[in-house]
Design an enzyme around this catalytic site. Structure first.
Site, PDB file in Angstrom:
ATOM      1  N   SER A  28       4.066   2.327  -5.834  1.00  0.00           N
ATOM      2  CA  SER A  28       4.346   3.654  -6.407  1.00  0.00           C
ATOM      3  C   SER A  28       5.235   3.632  -7.644  1.00  0.00           C
ATOM      4  O   SER A  28       5.385   4.662  -8.296  1.00  0.00           O
ATOM      5  CB  SER A  28       5.013   4.526  -5.357  1.00  0.00           C
ATOM      6  OG  SER A  28       4.070   4.894  -4.392  1.00  0.00           O
ATOM      7  N   LYS A  55       3.862   4.942 -10.809  1.00  0.00           N
ATOM      8  CA  LYS A  55       3.573   6.369 -11.023  1.00  0.00           C
ATOM      9  C   LYS A  55       4.288   7.003 -12.216  1.00  0.00           C
ATOM     10  O   LYS A  55       3.664   7.754 -12.969  1.00  0.00           O
ATOM     11  CB  LYS A  55       3.836   7.151  -9.725  1.00  0.00           C
ATOM     12  CG  LYS A  55       2.837   6.779  -8.623  1.00  0.00           C
ATOM     13  CD  LYS A  55       3.213   7.364  -7.272  1.00  0.00           C
ATOM     14  CE  LYS A  55       2.194   6.948  -6.198  1.00  0.00           C
ATOM     15  NZ  LYS A  55       2.580   7.369  -4.855  1.00  0.00           N
ATOM     16  N   TYR A  90      -6.500   3.732  -9.415  1.00  0.00           N
ATOM     17  CA  TYR A  90      -5.205   3.956  -8.743  1.00  0.00           C
ATOM     18  C   TYR A  90      -4.867   2.769  -7.832  1.00  0.00           C
ATOM     19  O   TYR A  90      -3.733   2.265  -7.842  1.00  0.00           O
ATOM     20  CB  TYR A  90      -5.245   5.275  -7.961  1.00  0.00           C
ATOM     21  CG  TYR A  90      -4.054   5.461  -7.054  1.00  0.00           C
ATOM     22  CD1 TYR A  90      -2.815   5.849  -7.557  1.00  0.00           C
ATOM     23  CD2 TYR A  90      -4.155   5.204  -5.679  1.00  0.00           C
ATOM     24  CE1 TYR A  90      -1.712   5.992  -6.722  1.00  0.00           C
ATOM     25  CE2 TYR A  90      -3.053   5.350  -4.842  1.00  0.00           C
ATOM     26  CZ  TYR A  90      -1.836   5.735  -5.367  1.00  0.00           C
ATOM     27  OH  TYR A  90      -0.742   5.861  -4.547  1.00  0.00           O
ATOM     28  N   TYR A 113      10.635  10.300  -2.773  1.00  0.00           N
ATOM     29  CA  TYR A 113       9.867  11.059  -1.775  1.00  0.00           C
ATOM     30  C   TYR A 113      10.731  12.044  -1.023  1.00  0.00           C
ATOM     31  O   TYR A 113      11.603  12.666  -1.599  1.00  0.00           O
ATOM     32  CB  TYR A 113       9.126  10.116  -0.827  1.00  0.00           C
ATOM     33  CG  TYR A 113       8.256   9.185  -1.600  1.00  0.00           C
ATOM     34  CD1 TYR A 113       7.168   9.693  -2.322  1.00  0.00           C
ATOM     35  CD2 TYR A 113       8.518   7.842  -1.686  1.00  0.00           C
ATOM     36  CE1 TYR A 113       6.383   8.862  -3.082  1.00  0.00           C
ATOM     37  CE2 TYR A 113       7.722   7.002  -2.442  1.00  0.00           C
ATOM     38  CZ  TYR A 113       6.667   7.520  -3.136  1.00  0.00           C
ATOM     39  OH  TYR A 113       5.909   6.714  -3.884  1.00  0.00           O
ATOM     40  N   VAL A 152       6.248   0.913  -1.794  1.00  0.00           N
ATOM     41  CA  VAL A 152       6.173   0.399  -0.419  1.00  0.00           C
ATOM     42  C   VAL A 152       6.183  -1.137  -0.300  1.00  0.00           C
ATOM     43  O   VAL A 152       6.283  -1.653   0.806  1.00  0.00           O
ATOM     44  CB  VAL A 152       4.953   0.942   0.373  1.00  0.00           C
ATOM     45  CG1 VAL A 152       5.158   2.369   0.789  1.00  0.00           C
ATOM     46  CG2 VAL A 152       3.659   0.736  -0.358  1.00  0.00           C
TER      47      VAL A 152
END
Ligand code: DON
Length: 320
Positions: free
Chosen positions: A65, A68, A190, A242, A260
């Protein structure tokens, strides 16, 4: 020569945090389960290009992530605010990163840091770059890291084979017109972007590129216009961790992004890029040791945006 104070500090933190073994290695992408839980890397890169590192800073792991904010910055640079914000919002979701939920009313994903928002952003990049989209984003992240990056083919295949929840999100986005008709192709990009291999030193350099207003301080190459860096950092500040983002903003007080695989990057505006790597995660999917090390660095160095030691804007310093 005496050891630099920052080098001494990160070595001390490395020794302090290495014995902490709480948390779990991510296994929902099966290939990530092979990570060595003992690894702990801490790296700082300053905006004048100095590098301080302790522990496993050369160990490769997938960016996940942490890609992103970079794809979000690319979409803004290519398409501008108006077009991007038709497809994704800027509101913290308060939900887990893989939540299958869109904003009421607009049907947009809450923000570009949750999976839904990131898939929408990657679909935008696919709609403007076509087949070149992945190469373009790999090039962007490589320039930010200061070396040519590549993907981990087995992690990519592992996520592509098992990523049905992300597939559900992509088709939900298609249902609401938030992604173009080639949802499956966008999702494939992605998965690839999440499988880009980085080291802790790469991540700290990428963070330092953002701290340095979009220019890599180790190569002097420009990656993003400073206007978009401001957008990227704002979203990282409110949504980068998050459903722990509020706690993080309160406790650590700097823009950050986790992944992660156990990577975490934090940005100290105009001063420093910070990265940690430790694959043991908490229930939110954030690195346990990474959070501890960053919280300690922030309190010992006065990095929190509202810390009394943080003297604020250099622009104001120059005019007051
Ligand atoms: O889409 C996924 O589930 C992963 N490729 C990335 C998720 C991630 O890194 C969330 N991080 N905390």
């Amino acid at each position: 020569m005496a050891k630099h104070e920052l080098q001494y500090l990160i070595e001390t933190l490395h020794t302090e945090y290495l014995p902490i073994t709480t948390g779990q290695v991510a296994t929902y992408i099966p290939e990530l389960g092979r990570a060595n839980p003992d690894n702990l890397g801490i790296c700082l890169v300053t905006t004048d290009g100095r590098v301080f590192e302790a522990g496993a800073c050369d160990e490769p792991f997938t960016i996940q992530s942490i890609s992103k904010p970079f794809t979000f910055g690319m979409a803004l640079s290519e398409l501008g605010h108006e077009k991007v914000f038709r497809h994704v919002g800027v509101e913290p979701s308060g939900e887990p990163f893989n939540s299958i939920e869109l904003q009421g009313g607009t049907n947009r994903p809450f923000n570009p840091m949750v999976n839904a928002g990131a898939i929408a952003v990657t679909a935008l990049l696919h709609s403007c770059y076509g087949d070149e989209a992945f190469d373009r984003l790999l090039e962007c992240m490589s320039t930010a890291a200061g070396r040519l990056l590549s993907i981990d083919q087995s992690v990519y295949e592992s996520e592509s084979t098992t990523g049905h929840r992300n597939r559900a999100i992509a088709y939900l986005l298609l249902n609401f017109g938030m992604v173009h008709n080639l949802a499956a192709e966008a999702l494939d990009i992605y998965f690839k972007q999440c499988s880009i291999l980085v080291t802790c030193r790469d991540l700290a350099t990428m963070a330092a590129t953002l701290a340095n207003m979009g220019r890599n301080p180790t190569t002097d190459k420009s990656v993003f216009d400073h206007r978009f860096v401001k957008d990227m950092l704002s979203i990282m500040f409110t949504c980068g961790m998050y459903d722990y983002s509020g706690h993080w903003a309160y406790q650590v007080g700097v823009p950050a992004k986790s992944g992660v695989s156990g990577g975490l990057m934090a940005v100290i505006n105009r001063q420093l890029g910070i990265a940690t790597y430790s694959p043991l995660l908490d229930d939110h999917g954030n690195s346990v040791r990474g959070i501890g090390v960053c919280a300690d660095l922030a309190s010992r160095l006065g990095l929190h945006a509202f810390d009394a030691l943080n003297s604020g804007s250099r622009y104001l310093d120059s005019v007051l």
